[in-house]
Design an enzyme around this catalytic site. Structure first.
Site, PDB file in Angstrom:
ATOM      1  N   GLU A  29       0.394  -1.104   0.200  1.00 50.53           N
ATOM      2  CA  GLU A  29       0.221   0.247  -0.528  1.00 50.53           C
ATOM      3  C   GLU A  29       0.659   0.922  -0.087  1.00 50.53           C
ATOM      4  O   GLU A  29       0.587   2.533  -0.645  1.00 50.53           O
ATOM      5  CB  GLU A  29      -0.733   0.121   1.328  1.00 50.53           C
ATOM      6  CG  GLU A  29      -2.124  -0.809   0.960  1.00 50.53           C
ATOM      7  CD  GLU A  29      -2.609  -0.898  -0.483  1.00 50.53           C
ATOM      8  OE1 GLU A  29      -3.500   0.683  -0.479  1.00 50.53           O
ATOM      9  OE2 GLU A  29      -3.777  -1.770  -0.951  1.00 50.53           O
TER      10      GLU A  29
ATOM     11  N   TYR B 181       9.817  10.216  -3.275  1.00 51.12           N
ATOM     12  CA  TYR B 181       8.906  10.158  -1.949  1.00 51.12           C
ATOM     13  C   TYR B 181       9.755   9.386  -0.958  1.00 51.12           C
ATOM     14  O   TYR B 181       8.920   8.336  -0.274  1.00 51.12           O
ATOM     15  CB  TYR B 181       7.346  10.088  -2.624  1.00 51.12           C
ATOM     16  CG  TYR B 181       6.334  10.325  -3.534  1.00 51.12           C
ATOM     17  CD1 TYR B 181       6.168  11.479  -3.522  1.00 51.12           C
ATOM     18  CD2 TYR B 181       6.819   9.991  -4.822  1.00 51.12           C
ATOM     19  CE1 TYR B 181       5.676  12.453  -4.236  1.00 51.12           C
ATOM     20  CE2 TYR B 181       5.541  10.801  -5.721  1.00 51.12           C
ATOM     21  CZ  TYR B 181       5.441  12.101  -5.558  1.00 51.12           C
ATOM     22  OH  TYR B 181       4.499  12.580  -6.384  1.00 51.12           O
TER      23      TYR B 181
END
Ligand code: SF4
Length: 330
Positions: free
Chosen positions: A47, A92
């Site tokens: 996820e 990120y």
């Protein structure tokens, strides 16, 4: 802290459109490794990796990650540097730092066992309500909705309300999951529908399993209303100290900001762009980083280390590209 209310915990029998959607998902969905497991560690990693990153990019990285860090214990005992190195290229990097931090919290405060309550999952760093919903439903069958960008888009179209607020969408998602009787498959089906059929630009309503119930079916899309992200240009001077025997001199970036905690040659921010063209331009979500480089032959001063190989140190992709353009191969 967000809590599932007792109303949210009620699960009724599936409605007609739930049945149609779930049946479509069970027969047509892509087979993905994180859908073949209920292990919360594996689901959590997938996820987080899938946030802002495409499935085809994540697949090989996910498998490599599980080879290197097969469980929470191995991740918690690893150094942050090795975790950032394993994340290299996914971007990120805050996500990787949060994963490492969370693994340590699970090891210290939960005896190394992934927490099973929604609130405990959401209390972990880097896990928001939607990601907590994914882990809670896929691993433990809890009726907690997922509301990522794909699900939001499907719900807005399905309900015929392009201006729906997040509050309305959470409520709609919760109702959908309660009606479905199958929280995990409902969430997966909504995500899959948004990713493969109800796409942002070209929704394929003719193939859509819920078109008979969808208010926006076969109508012009709302993609033109999507907001543009403001991008700021920054200009950085990169000092390249290289040595045939010692390699390249790298320093660690601060723990916050662009490329936090990654290793780069010394960088100085320029107040205005120089006349020369940048050696490399690297695009981030909110920044366009223009990199200008100069090679220096004297010894460096300040904090840093010589690296004769880049196999064990985490560098941003922009710096890899810059080094390649200078012919630095380590
Ligand atoms: S019918 Fe079309 S707009 Fe509606 S959910 Fe399906 S693909 Fe999206």
């Amino acid at each position: 802290m967000f809590r599932l209310s007792s109303r949210c915990l009620r699960i009724s029998s599936p409605s007609v459109h739930s049945d149609t959607l779930l049946s479509w998902y069970r027969h047509e969905a892509r087979r993905l490794p994180w859908r073949e497991t209920t292990d919360p560690y594996r689901i959590w990693i997938s996820e987080i990796m899938l946030q802002q990153t495409q499935v085809k990019t994540v697949l090989p990285r996910y498998m490599a990650w599980l080879e290197q860090f097969p469980n929470i214990g191995s991740l918690a005992s690893a150094s942050l540097d090795s975790v950032l190195k394993a994340w290299e290229g996914l971007g990120y990097y805050r996500r990787a730092r949060f994963i490492h931090q969370s693994a340590n919290i699970i090891a210290l405060e939960h005896g190394g066992i992934f927490p099973q309550s929604f609130d405990d999952i959401m209390a972990l760093p880097g896990i928001g309500r939607s990601t907590a919903g994914a882990i809670a439903s896929f691993s433990f069958g809890l009726p907690a909705p997922v509301l990522d960008g794909n699900v939001k888009r499907v719900l807005k179209r399905w309900r015929g309300n392009p201006e729906a607020t997040d509050r309305q969408l959470w409520s709609s998602a919760q109702n959908g999951i309660n009606d479905s009787g199958s929280p995990a498959d409902w969430n997966q089906a909504m995500m899959e529908l948004g990713a493969t059929i109800c796409s942002s630009r070209t929704p394929d309503c003719a193939r859509c399993p819920v078109s008979q119930h969808c208010i926006a079916a076969f109508q012009p899309t709302d993609s033109k209303s999507s907001k543009k992200v403001a991008v700021k240009d920054v200009h950085w001077q990169v000092a390249l100290y290289t040595c045939p025997t010692r390699g390249v001199w790298l320093t660690q970036r601060p723990a916050t900001g662009i490329w936090a905690s990654l290793w780069t040659p010394p960088i100085t921010e320029l107040r205005s762009p120089p006349e020369e063209k940048p050696c490399h331009v690297h695009a981030l979500t909110h920044r366009r980083v223009h990199l200008y480089s100069n090679t220096i032959e004297r010894d460096p001063v300040g904090d840093g280390r010589w690296y004769s190989s880049l196999n064990t140190v985490a560098l941003p992709t922009g710096i890899h590209r810059l080094l390649e353009k200078h012919g630095v191969q380590l």
